[in-house]
Structure formats: C-alpha cells, structure tokens
Design an enzyme around this catalytic site. Structure first.
Site, PDB file in Angstrom:
ATOM      1  N   MET A 120       1.066  -1.226  -0.029  1.00  0.00           N
ATOM      2  CA  MET A 120      -0.149   0.043   0.192  1.00  0.00           C
ATOM      3  C   MET A 120       0.835   1.302   0.112  1.00  0.00           C
ATOM      4  SD  MET A 120      -1.233   2.702   1.624  1.00  0.00           S
ATOM      5  CE  MET A 120      -2.402   3.787   1.797  1.00  0.00           C
ATOM      6  N   PRO A 121       1.296   1.911  -0.963  1.00  0.00           N
ATOM      7  CA  PRO A 121       1.870   3.027  -1.093  1.00  0.00           C
ATOM      8  C   PRO A 121       0.974   4.323  -0.809  1.00  0.00           C
ATOM      9  CG  PRO A 121       1.911   1.951  -3.254  1.00  0.00           C
ATOM     10  CD  PRO A 121       0.818   1.283  -2.420  1.00  0.00           C
ATOM     11  N   LEU A 122       1.660   5.275  -0.296  1.00  0.00           N
ATOM     12  CA  LEU A 122       0.837   6.542  -0.131  1.00  0.00           C
ATOM     13  C   LEU A 122       1.704   7.565  -0.764  1.00  0.00           C
ATOM     14  CD1 LEU A 122      -1.027   8.797   1.331  1.00  0.00           C
ATOM     15  CD2 LEU A 122       0.287   8.609   3.229  1.00  0.00           C
ATOM     16  N   VAL A 141       1.898  -3.009  -7.273  1.00  0.00           N
ATOM     17  CA  VAL A 141       0.805  -2.576  -6.430  1.00  0.00           C
ATOM     18  C   VAL A 141      -0.530  -3.142  -7.007  1.00  0.00           C
ATOM     19  CG1 VAL A 141      -0.414  -0.049  -5.957  1.00  0.00           C
ATOM     20  CG2 VAL A 141       2.188  -0.546  -5.793  1.00  0.00           C
ATOM     21  N   THR A 179       5.445   6.605   0.340  1.00  0.00           N
ATOM     22  CA  THR A 179       5.678   5.636   1.746  1.00  0.00           C
ATOM     23  C   THR A 179       5.113   4.356   1.255  1.00  0.00           C
ATOM     24  OG1 THR A 179       5.467   7.749   3.122  1.00  0.00           O
ATOM     25  CG2 THR A 179       5.011   5.414   4.311  1.00  0.00           C
TER      26      THR A 179
END
Length: 126
Positions: A1-3, A34, A72
């Site tokens: 899970m990228p932010l 992703v 992130t």
C-alpha cells in the site's frame, strides 16, 4: 500500500496534475506490484516562497518545474525494483505532462506492514 505525496510549484493545470498522479500510479503498478485500486495520492501546490530546492545539487540542473514525489510503502522490495520504479516514474512523467527527467525528484520511505490502518481503526496488514 503506497501513500504518495507529490509537491510542486503552484500553477499547473488540472490535466497536468492528473498526468502526474496517473504516471506515478502506473509506474508503481508496473514495477512494485501495486494492486489495482490501491491508489492514495496527495498533490500539494506551493507558492515560490514555500518551495525551496537547490537547482544544482549533485550536478543535476533543476528548474522551477521540479516535482518532488515521496512514496511511503511497505519495506521489502529489492534495489532492482526501486531502480525500476525511479526510472519508470521519470519516463512516464517525461512523456506526460512533459517534465524533464532532471525535474523528477523521488524519495522512497519504507515502513513495516503494521504501520497502516486503512479504516475502522484496524491494522489490516498486522
């Protein structure tokens, strides 16, 4: 899970902002595995006095079109995957919205899986 957080100087069109978001997301899908719909991207535009950078750090000639991309994500990806991500983001943002590769600054922040809550106050990956 990228932010993803994308920061740039104020004044870009909605189409340019969409191209930034889409390009980074597509690069993450292609190089970081992703999942589809795992898309959390924040864009912040700044006045000139709120956006400070060195125009020549490490011999890279940057312009006022500099875009800073901070991602992130969960730790565990290889150096090769990271290099592929950086290259893909620079290529995609060069193609659309037309950024120079010198103006694409990327910072990757890796965290443990238990450091995420997607809602309901639950650590879904812990």
């Amino acid at each position: 899970m990228p932010l993803v957080r994308i920061a740039l100087r104020r004044g870009k069109s909605p189409a340019q902002l969409a191209a930034l978001r889409d390009g980074v997301y597509q690069a993450m899908r292609e190089t970081f595995n992703v999942p589809e719909d795992d898309r959390f991207i924040l864009v912040s535009q700044h006045d000139a006095g709120e956006f400070d950078y060195d125009p020549n750090y490490l011999g890279i000639a940057r312009s006022n079109d500099l875009v800073i991309v901070q991602i992130t994500c969960n730790s565990g990806r290889t150096v090769e995957q990271k290099r592929a991500l950086y290259r893909s983001i620079a290529e995609k943002l060069s193609a659309d919205p037309g950024l120079r590769p010198e103006d694409v600054f990327i910072n990757l922040v890796e965290v443990a899986k238990e450091n995420w809550s997607f809602g309901h106050g639950i650590a879904q990956y812990a």
